[in-house]
Design a protein around this motif. Sequence first.
Motif, short mmCIF file in Angstrom:
data_model
loop_
_atom_site.label_atom_id
_atom_site.label_comp_id
_atom_site.label_asym_id
_atom_site.label_seq_id
_atom_site.Cartn_x
_atom_site.Cartn_y
_atom_site.Cartn_z
N ASN A 298 -5.26 3.66 -2.63
CA ASN A 298 -5.28 2.24 -2.27
C ASN A 298 -6.60 1.55 -2.61
N PHE A 299 -7.70 2.27 -2.52
CA PHE A 299 -9.00 1.67 -2.83
C PHE A 299 -9.47 2.03 -4.24
N GLU A 300 -8.59 2.70 -5.03
CA GLU A 300 -8.88 3.08 -6.40
C GLU A 300 -10.19 3.85 -6.50
N LEU A 301 -10.26 4.95 -5.73
CA LEU A 301 -11.46 5.79 -5.68
C LEU A 301 -11.26 7.06 -6.49
N ASN A 302 -12.35 7.65 -6.91
CA ASN A 302 -12.32 8.98 -7.52
C ASN A 302 -12.42 10.06 -6.44
N LYS A 303 -13.21 9.76 -5.40
CA LYS A 303 -13.36 10.72 -4.31
C LYS A 303 -13.79 10.01 -3.04
N ILE B 56 0.84 -1.20 0.00
CA ILE B 56 0.00 0.00 0.00
C ILE B 56 0.87 1.25 0.00
N SER B 57 0.25 2.37 -0.36
CA SER B 57 0.89 3.69 -0.26
C SER B 57 0.29 4.41 0.93
N ILE B 58 1.16 5.00 1.73
CA ILE B 58 0.72 5.80 2.88
C ILE B 58 1.30 7.20 2.71
N TYR B 59 0.47 8.19 2.91
CA TYR B 59 0.90 9.59 2.82
C TYR B 59 0.94 10.17 4.22
N SER B 60 2.02 10.90 4.51
CA SER B 60 2.17 11.53 5.82
C SER B 60 2.94 12.85 5.66
N LYS B 61 2.84 13.68 6.69
CA LYS B 61 3.46 15.00 6.68
C LYS B 61 4.97 14.89 6.45
N THR C 71 -5.38 15.87 3.06
CA THR C 71 -4.75 15.38 1.84
C THR C 71 -4.11 14.01 2.08
N ALA C 72 -3.50 13.81 3.25
CA ALA C 72 -2.90 12.51 3.58
C ALA C 72 -3.97 11.42 3.63
N ILE C 73 -5.08 11.70 4.28
CA ILE C 73 -6.17 10.72 4.36
C ILE C 73 -6.75 10.49 2.96
N GLY C 74 -7.04 11.58 2.25
CA GLY C 74 -7.62 11.47 0.91
C GLY C 74 -6.74 10.70 -0.04
N ASN C 75 -5.46 11.04 -0.11
CA ASN C 75 -4.55 10.34 -1.03
C ASN C 75 -4.38 8.87 -0.65
N THR C 76 -4.25 8.59 0.64
CA THR C 76 -4.08 7.20 1.09
C THR C 76 -5.28 6.35 0.69
N PHE C 77 -6.48 6.85 0.97
CA PHE C 77 -7.68 6.05 0.67
C PHE C 77 -7.99 6.01 -0.83
N THR C 78 -7.90 7.15 -1.52
CA THR C 78 -8.26 7.12 -2.95
C THR C 78 -7.29 6.27 -3.75
N GLU D 13 -10.25 14.30 -2.90
CA GLU D 13 -9.80 13.67 -4.13
C GLU D 13 -8.28 13.56 -4.08
N TYR D 14 -7.74 12.68 -4.92
CA TYR D 14 -6.29 12.52 -4.96
C TYR D 14 -5.63 13.82 -5.40
N ASP D 15 -4.67 14.30 -4.62
CA ASP D 15 -3.94 15.52 -4.94
C ASP D 15 -2.55 15.13 -5.43
#
Length: 178
Positions: free
Chosen positions: A140-145, A58-63, A131-138, A169-171
């Motif tokens: 890994n779960f292949e979401l648009n939003k 998985i990809s995880i986004y953090s500060k 943005t970290a939550i949005g990017n991580t979920f979109t 949305e993915y940034d």
Amino acid sequence: MKKFIVFLMSAMMMMSLAACTPTQPKMETTAPDPQVMASTGGASDKVPDPNAEPMEIISIYSKNDDATGLNQAMDAVSELTAEAMVDKLIEYGVLEEGTKVLKFDKGDGTATLDLSKVPEKSSDGDIIMLTAIGNTFTENFELNKLKLLVNGKNFSGGQIKQGDNDYLEYDKNYKKLK
């Protein structure tokens, strides 16, 4: 007596030359057990452990270090679930210890994530966290939003207040958010 000494010297010289002659290495006639062979460190000789649990990458986004954007890290979870993502976001310092997934509904490119809590941040901190939550979920779960709720209500932070039609949305510019 001279003949004897010459003979003895010749014999000693032949033995010393024979000792210096390289010998052929012994060849094994049976194949070694692959489990006993020493690893050379290359990827080709790695055998997966048949007893190991399969992992999802998985990809995880953090500060990032100067809090101006996000870093992306690759990690692994045993199963791709919202709870596993939240646990990784806690591990990477995006969410607080004790944050729970109250509900996660996914359908047709959109998902709703309801969390028990989110850290209280300033408006800049809210942007980074969202943005970290949005990017991580979109990703890994292949979401648009992604719709983020906190205890069933729209996210409301320092200066960011999301309405019913606001989604994450993915940034792709996540490295520099400020």
